[in-house]
Design a protein around this motif. Sequence first.
Motif, PDB file in Angstrom:
ATOM      1  N   UNK A   1       0.832  -1.204   0.000  1.00 40.81           N
ATOM      2  CA  UNK A   1       0.000   0.000   0.000  1.00 40.81           C
ATOM      3  C   UNK A   1       0.868   1.256   0.000  1.00 40.81           C
ATOM      4  N   UNK A   2       1.940   1.245   0.767  1.00 36.71           N
ATOM      5  CA  UNK A   2       2.854   2.380   0.813  1.00 36.71           C
ATOM      6  C   UNK A   2       3.486   2.616  -0.560  1.00 36.71           C
ATOM      7  N   UNK A   3       3.901   1.539  -1.206  1.00 37.92           N
ATOM      8  CA  UNK A   3       4.482   1.649  -2.546  1.00 37.92           C
ATOM      9  C   UNK A   3       3.482   2.179  -3.562  1.00 37.92           C
ATOM     10  N   UNK A   4       2.242   1.699  -3.488  1.00 34.46           N
ATOM     11  CA  UNK A   4       1.208   2.201  -4.391  1.00 34.46           C
ATOM     12  C   UNK A   4       0.934   3.681  -4.141  1.00 34.46           C
ATOM     13  N   UNK A   5       0.915   4.075  -2.874  1.00 34.68           N
ATOM     14  CA  UNK A   5       0.697   5.480  -2.533  1.00 34.68           C
ATOM     15  C   UNK A   5       1.803   6.370  -3.073  1.00 34.68           C
ATOM     16  N   UNK A   6       3.052   5.917  -2.929  1.00 33.87           N
ATOM     17  CA  UNK A   6       4.181   6.694  -3.462  1.00 33.87           C
ATOM     18  C   UNK A   6       4.109   6.779  -4.976  1.00 33.87           C
ATOM     19  N   UNK A   7       3.728   5.695  -5.614  1.00 35.99           N
ATOM     20  CA  UNK A   7       3.602   5.697  -7.068  1.00 35.99           C
ATOM     21  C   UNK A   7       2.511   6.639  -7.541  1.00 35.99           C
ATOM     22  N   UNK A   8       1.377   6.634  -6.859  1.00 36.51           N
ATOM     23  CA  UNK A   8       0.284   7.531  -7.220  1.00 36.51           C
ATOM     24  C   UNK A   8       0.691   8.987  -7.001  1.00 36.51           C
ATOM     25  N   UNK A   9       1.424   9.250  -5.929  1.00 32.96           N
ATOM     26  CA  UNK A   9       1.889  10.614  -5.643  1.00 32.96           C
ATOM     27  C   UNK A   9       2.875  11.073  -6.718  1.00 32.96           C
ATOM     28  N   UNK A  10       3.771  10.195  -7.143  1.00 33.47           N
ATOM     29  CA  UNK A  10       4.722  10.527  -8.199  1.00 33.47           C
ATOM     30  C   UNK A  10       3.992  10.834  -9.501  1.00 33.47           C
ATOM     31  N   UNK A  11       2.985  10.038  -9.822  1.00 37.69           N
ATOM     32  CA  UNK A  11       2.201  10.253 -11.026  1.00 37.69           C
ATOM     33  C   UNK A  11       1.470  11.591 -10.969  1.00 37.69           C
TER      34      UNK A  11
END
Length: 95
Positions: free
Chosen positions: A35-45
């Motif tokens: 979930x943390x990785x997905x959150x960081x990815x969404x924030x980067x996007x």
Amino acid sequence: MIHQATFLFISGAEIAFILFIAIMVFGADKLPEIARGLGKGMRTLKDATNDIKHEITKSAENHGIDTSLTSDIKKELDEVKDDLDDFTGSVKRKF
């Protein structure tokens, strides 16, 4: 009949089933990391899209293109949407 809110046409039972499968596949200890990785990815996007929008706006202003037109159209659409929501709010039936 009870009307339930859905997120992307997925009911609560389907979300629970997906979470159950995710726990079975990845394990409970790995889910926070995922979930943390997905959150960081969404924030980067999101940051990347905001940077692209900023660059396009900056380039348009440098070339003398009027960008206020899009904001005016957005304001008008928001006003129409609000008026429509006010009108349909009194017409909607509750099931």
